[in-house]
Design a protein around this motif. Sequence first.
Motif, PDB file in Angstrom:
ATOM      1  N   PHE A  99       0.824  -1.215   0.000  1.00  0.00           N
ATOM      2  CA  PHE A  99       0.000   0.000   0.000  1.00  0.00           C
ATOM      3  C   PHE A  99       0.852   1.256   0.000  1.00  0.00           C
ATOM      4  CE2 PHE A  99      -3.553  -2.698   0.574  1.00  0.00           C
ATOM      5  CZ  PHE A  99      -4.693  -1.941   0.339  1.00  0.00           C
ATOM      6  N   VAL A 103      -0.194   2.878  -3.409  1.00  0.00           N
ATOM      7  CA  VAL A 103      -1.251   3.848  -3.132  1.00  0.00           C
ATOM      8  C   VAL A 103      -0.664   5.183  -2.696  1.00  0.00           C
ATOM      9  CG1 VAL A 103      -3.369   4.340  -1.859  1.00  0.00           C
ATOM     10  CG2 VAL A 103      -2.794   1.979  -2.445  1.00  0.00           C
ATOM     11  N   SER A 133      -7.679  -4.177  -9.978  1.00  0.00           N
ATOM     12  CA  SER A 133      -8.407  -3.195  -9.170  1.00  0.00           C
ATOM     13  C   SER A 133      -9.854  -3.625  -8.978  1.00  0.00           C
ATOM     14  CB  SER A 133      -8.412  -1.831  -9.872  1.00  0.00           C
ATOM     15  OG  SER A 133      -7.119  -1.356 -10.136  1.00  0.00           O
ATOM     16  N   SER A 144      -4.604  -2.875  -3.142  1.00  0.00           N
ATOM     17  CA  SER A 144      -3.893  -1.601  -3.293  1.00  0.00           C
ATOM     18  C   SER A 144      -4.256  -0.923  -4.607  1.00  0.00           C
ATOM     19  CB  SER A 144      -2.375  -1.809  -3.205  1.00  0.00           C
ATOM     20  OG  SER A 144      -1.849  -2.433  -4.366  1.00  0.00           O
ATOM     21  N   ALA A 147      -7.605   0.687  -4.280  1.00  0.00           N
ATOM     22  CA  ALA A 147      -7.472   1.953  -3.554  1.00  0.00           C
ATOM     23  C   ALA A 147      -6.871   3.029  -4.447  1.00  0.00           C
ATOM     24  CB  ALA A 147      -6.608   1.751  -2.313  1.00  0.00           C
ATOM     25  N   SER A 150      -9.467   4.538  -6.690  1.00  0.00           N
ATOM     26  CA  SER A 150     -10.284   5.516  -5.977  1.00  0.00           C
ATOM     27  C   SER A 150      -9.535   6.829  -5.788  1.00  0.00           C
ATOM     28  CB  SER A 150     -10.703   4.946  -4.620  1.00  0.00           C
ATOM     29  OG  SER A 150     -11.480   5.865  -3.894  1.00  0.00           O
TER      30      SER A 150
END
Length: 233
Positions: A99, A103, A133, A144, A147, A150
Amino acid sequence: MVAVAGRVVVVTGGQRGLGAALVEEVLARGAVKVYATSRSPAADERPRVVAAPLDVRSTASVAALAELAADAEIVFNNAGILLPGPLLTGDVEQAAETFDVNVFGPLRVARAFAPVLAANGGGALVNMHSVLSWLAGSGAYGASKAAAWSVTNSLRLELAPQRTQVVGVHAGFIDTGMVAALDRSKAKPADVAARIVDGLEAGHTEVLADDVSAAVKSALSGPVEDLTFSAAG
């Protein structure tokens, strides 16, 4: 829409895999300078390429790149990692690192380069996601990338006032070192890079870089149980 010709471009993770293909593609389309990053960059003899160090986990490293590349007009957020392991029993520290790189790394880059892009006319930010995703079953990596998708969609709204085009890219398996051990159908990096830049120059907000991504995107309105790793082909 943002044309590549005559532009200054940053490609994170630009010295191998898809990143290297993106560097080749934007050079072929007339970019005047390309910053190609790596955690330990190798020298690049091409006159329009600047090899630059970058660790997307480090705010200081990202800030140093933004200072070096203060003339940047297009940023490709391509750097990422794939660490295997299920969510329930896998290494939690590896999940956290996934992450941090996939991210928060692109977010650090976006935050550092937003004022640079604004100062240079708006430009574009291109974030690499994945078909994973949208699919369950790929552990922390898929989570990840969900995220990151998003984050990109929210950044698109936040960067709109400064006229920065934000593009999210979804792709299936690409024939790079990251997935060399997987026995799956894989797209050529050069083909994916061409589709990405085509989408950027056409003004798209999302690029589905292969048929697998297009098929999975079309299935998002169906039962969530059908959205599993096996759908990636």
